[in-house]
Write a protein that holds these residues in place. Structure first.
Motif, PDB file in Angstrom:
ATOM      1  N   LYS A   1     -97.058  -9.448 -12.878  1.00 12.81           N
ATOM      2  CA  LYS A   1     -98.220  -8.599 -12.595  1.00 12.81           C
ATOM      3  C   LYS A   1     -98.799  -8.019 -13.875  1.00 12.81           C
ATOM      4  O   LYS A   1    -100.032  -7.915 -14.024  1.00 12.81           O
ATOM      5  CB  LYS A   1     -97.804  -7.469 -11.647  1.00 12.81           C
ATOM      6  N   ARG A   2     -97.945  -7.668 -14.812  1.00  5.68           N
ATOM      7  CA  ARG A   2     -98.397  -7.017 -16.038  1.00  5.68           C
ATOM      8  C   ARG A   2     -98.929  -7.988 -17.083  1.00  5.68           C
ATOM      9  O   ARG A   2     -99.971  -7.766 -17.692  1.00  5.68           O
ATOM     10  CB  ARG A   2     -97.256  -6.197 -16.647  1.00  5.68           C
ATOM     11  N   ASP A   3     -98.200  -9.093 -17.309  1.00  5.79           N
ATOM     12  CA  ASP A   3     -98.493  -9.952 -18.463  1.00  5.79           C
ATOM     13  C   ASP A   3     -98.832 -11.399 -18.140  1.00  5.79           C
ATOM     14  O   ASP A   3     -99.315 -12.115 -19.007  1.00  5.79           O
ATOM     15  CB  ASP A   3     -97.287  -9.949 -19.416  1.00  5.79           C
ATOM     16  N   ARG A   4     -98.513 -11.863 -16.948  1.00  5.69           N
ATOM     17  CA  ARG A   4     -98.707 -13.262 -16.569  1.00  5.69           C
ATOM     18  C   ARG A   4     -98.183 -14.224 -17.642  1.00  5.69           C
ATOM     19  O   ARG A   4     -98.926 -15.064 -18.180  1.00  5.69           O
ATOM     20  CB  ARG A   4    -100.179 -13.555 -16.263  1.00  5.69           C
ATOM     21  N   PRO A   5     -96.910 -14.130 -17.980  1.00  3.46           N
ATOM     22  CA  PRO A   5     -96.338 -15.020 -18.995  1.00  3.46           C
ATOM     23  C   PRO A   5     -96.064 -16.405 -18.435  1.00  3.46           C
ATOM     24  O   PRO A   5     -96.070 -16.615 -17.214  1.00  3.46           O
ATOM     25  CB  PRO A   5     -95.016 -14.323 -19.334  1.00  3.46           C
ATOM     26  N   ARG A   6     -95.802 -17.348 -19.306  1.00  6.38           N
ATOM     27  CA  ARG A   6     -95.229 -18.615 -18.868  1.00  6.38           C
ATOM     28  C   ARG A   6     -93.771 -18.356 -18.494  1.00  6.38           C
ATOM     29  O   ARG A   6     -93.055 -17.623 -19.199  1.00  6.38           O
ATOM     30  CB  ARG A   6     -95.315 -19.660 -19.967  1.00  6.38           C
TER      31      ARG A   6
ATOM     32  N   ILE B   1     -90.348 -20.388 -17.759  1.00  8.11           N
ATOM     33  CA  ILE B   1     -89.697 -21.687 -17.893  1.00  8.11           C
ATOM     34  C   ILE B   1     -88.344 -21.613 -17.198  1.00  8.11           C
ATOM     35  O   ILE B   1     -87.542 -20.719 -17.480  1.00  8.11           O
ATOM     36  CB  ILE B   1     -89.506 -22.066 -19.378  1.00  8.11           C
ATOM     37  N   VAL B   2     -88.093 -22.556 -16.287  1.00  9.55           N
ATOM     38  CA  VAL B   2     -86.857 -22.532 -15.508  1.00  9.55           C
ATOM     39  C   VAL B   2     -86.310 -23.948 -15.375  1.00  9.55           C
ATOM     40  O   VAL B   2     -87.055 -24.924 -15.467  1.00  9.55           O
ATOM     41  CB  VAL B   2     -87.089 -21.940 -14.094  1.00  9.55           C
ATOM     42  N   PRO B   3     -85.005 -24.091 -15.136  1.00 10.55           N
ATOM     43  CA  PRO B   3     -84.461 -25.411 -14.797  1.00 10.55           C
ATOM     44  C   PRO B   3     -84.830 -25.792 -13.358  1.00 10.55           C
ATOM     45  O   PRO B   3     -85.207 -24.939 -12.543  1.00 10.55           O
ATOM     46  CB  PRO B   3     -82.947 -25.229 -14.966  1.00 10.55           C
ATOM     47  N   LEU B   4     -84.720 -27.066 -13.054  1.00 15.26           N
ATOM     48  CA  LEU B   4     -85.202 -27.632 -11.789  1.00 15.26           C
ATOM     49  C   LEU B   4     -84.770 -26.815 -10.571  1.00 15.26           C
ATOM     50  O   LEU B   4     -83.614 -26.403 -10.442  1.00 15.26           O
ATOM     51  CB  LEU B   4     -84.679 -29.064 -11.626  1.00 15.26           C
ATOM     52  N   GLY B   5     -85.723 -26.603  -9.661  1.00 14.74           N
ATOM     53  CA  GLY B   5     -85.443 -25.951  -8.391  1.00 14.74           C
ATOM     54  C   GLY B   5     -85.650 -24.454  -8.394  1.00 14.74           C
ATOM     55  O   GLY B   5     -85.965 -23.867  -7.347  1.00 14.74           O
ATOM     56  N   ASN B   6     -85.490 -23.815  -9.529  1.00 15.43           N
ATOM     57  CA  ASN B   6     -85.608 -22.360  -9.574  1.00 15.43           C
ATOM     58  C   ASN B   6     -87.045 -21.883  -9.403  1.00 15.43           C
ATOM     59  O   ASN B   6     -87.277 -20.743  -8.999  1.00 15.43           O
ATOM     60  CB  ASN B   6     -85.015 -21.840 -10.885  1.00 15.43           C
ATOM     61  N   ASN B   7     -88.013 -22.743  -9.694  1.00 18.23           N
ATOM     62  CA  ASN B   7     -89.410 -22.376  -9.469  1.00 18.23           C
ATOM     63  C   ASN B   7     -89.689 -22.122  -7.996  1.00 18.23           C
ATOM     64  O   ASN B   7     -90.483 -21.247  -7.637  1.00 18.23           O
ATOM     65  CB  ASN B   7     -90.339 -23.459 -10.010  1.00 18.23           C
ATOM     66  N   ALA B   8     -89.025 -22.869  -7.104  1.00 19.78           N
ATOM     67  CA  ALA B   8     -89.235 -22.677  -5.669  1.00 19.78           C
ATOM     68  C   ALA B   8     -88.765 -21.295  -5.228  1.00 19.78           C
ATOM     69  O   ALA B   8     -89.387 -20.660  -4.363  1.00 19.78           O
ATOM     70  CB  ALA B   8     -88.499 -23.765  -4.887  1.00 19.78           C
TER      71      ALA B   8
ATOM     72  N   ALA C   1     -96.557 -18.906 -11.801  1.00 21.77           N
ATOM     73  CA  ALA C   1     -96.779 -20.286 -12.256  1.00 21.77           C
ATOM     74  C   ALA C   1     -95.524 -20.822 -12.933  1.00 21.77           C
ATOM     75  O   ALA C   1     -95.597 -21.493 -13.960  1.00 21.77           O
ATOM     76  CB  ALA C   1     -97.960 -20.344 -13.202  1.00 21.77           C
ATOM     77  N   ALA C   2     -94.362 -20.513 -12.373  1.00 24.83           N
ATOM     78  CA  ALA C   2     -93.089 -20.940 -12.959  1.00 24.83           C
ATOM     79  C   ALA C   2     -93.071 -22.454 -13.132  1.00 24.83           C
ATOM     80  O   ALA C   2     -93.450 -23.206 -12.227  1.00 24.83           O
ATOM     81  CB  ALA C   2     -91.926 -20.490 -12.088  1.00 24.83           C
TER      82      ALA C   2
END
Length: 354
Positions: free
Chosen positions: A168-173, A175-182, A192-193
């Motif tokens: 909410k504050r910074d909208r950073p990139r 980066i995660v290993p597979l599956g954690n974005n879900a 936007a993980a």
């Protein structure tokens, strides 16, 4: 109801709905992809360090075994000063926030590892491991965060409330290993993980990259999703500011991953290595290094200096709160390594080099 009886009751819940449990156990809600040398089509695994512990062994080790008591509060002696907005050129600055959370500043980028500002490392706010020391940086004192690196989905590393605050504050990139974005997007659809596999080289900025590397660990957010999302370490290349290894959470195993990282992704100016949550060894040895093993990993990584993390914040295992730092000092002395090369940082403490 006692804590032990409550845990046993909770673990028994899936058995009350055997059909649901079987269905959940045999599907992956996070990731779908072809089998690889570390994914069998359902679960991820370490090819050269295969191991598993049963729920009964978990109860025996975590809940029924003898544990050294921790204090209710263990304030850090280091002043949580507001970090600079940016660090440029060849300078490298790392502030320990606590546990596996660090603010890494180099090459004009601000990077957070496994950010946790919540009071508990738990799926609920009223129970579970509670922090005994405040974060080393107040959340509102953080500079603008450009990148978040997540190593895996355990609650002491993937804190959805903190991630939502940063988003909410910074909208950073992110980066995660597979599956954690879900997992992240289910909680915050605006995230936007970005999910990657081991070996992926992710450009962060001109000349700055993050490479996902193996770790000897596992993943789970509940009793039915063990190893259904990937875990990792990171090798960061900041160009003139050097290379940094962030180990996330890992056992030592055969040591292969540390040697490979040192040879292929190093040499490292700094390695951030977990040194805590290691007792009892019969249970924790496969998934968490003790300080002596962390020193061996440090040597294999071919690093100039190291930071010891993953200790003194959340009580997860049986050792005393200050045992990791004491055991690290002993291991360094035995290995004839100067103590200033491998420091067990407390929250608010800073490692920096020009």
């Amino acid at each position: 109801m006692t804590r032990r009886k409550l845990l046993l009751a909770l673990l028994a819940l899936p058995a009350a709905g055997a059909g649901w449990f079987s269905w959940s156990r045999n599907r992956n809600p996070y990731y779908s992809g072809p089998p690889t040398d570390h994914f069998d089509g359902l679960r991820f695994f370490n090819p050269d360090h295969k191991w598993a512990k049963t729920p009964i062994e978990t109860i025996r080790a975590i809940w029924l075994g003898d544990r050294v008591e921790w204090p209710e509060s263990w304030p850090s002696p280091f002043w949580a000063a507001k970090p600079p907005a940016r660090v440029e050129g060849s300078a490298l600055r790392v502030t320990a926030v606590g546990h596996a959370t660090h603010l890494i500043q180099a090459a004009g980028l601000n990077i957070l590892t496994d950010p946790v500002w919540s009071e508990r490392a738990s799926p609920v706010g009223f129970a579970g491991p509670r922090r005994v020391v405040a974060p080393g940086i107040a959340f509102d004192d953080l500079p603008k965060i450009d990148v978040v690196l997540l190593s895996h989905n355990h609650y002491d590393h993937l804190d959805l409330d903190t991630l939502a605050r940063i988003e909410k504050r910074d909208r950073p990139r992110v980066i995660v290993p597979l599956g954690n974005n879900a997992i992240i997007k289910a909680n915050d659809p605006s995230s936007a993980a970005e999910a990657y596999d081991w070996g992926a080289v992710v450009p962060l900025e001109d000349g700055v990259t993050a490479t996902l590397a193996p770790a000897y660990h596992w993943s789970a957010r509940s009793v039915t999703d063990r190893r259904k999302a990937l875990w990792c370490a990171y090798a960061l290349d900041f160009g003139a500011a050097g290379r940094v290894y962030f180990g996330g959470d890992s056992g030592f195993g055969p040591g292969t991953i540390f040697r490979a990282a040192g040879e292929k992704l190093g040499p490292f100016r700094l390695a951030i290595i977990p040194i805590g949550a290691y007792e009892p060894r019969w249970f924790m040895g496969d998934q968490h290094m003790n300080p002596a093993e962390a020193v061996e990993a440090f040597k294999l990584l071919n690093a100039e200096a190291a930071i010891g993390c993953h200790w003194g914040v959340f009580r997860l295992t049986a050792e005393a709160i200050d045992a990791p730092a004491k055991d690290l000092a002993t291991a360094l002395d035995k290995a004839a390594i100067a103590p200033e090369r491998f420091r067990a940082l407390r929250p608010g403490e800073v490692w920096e080099a020009a």
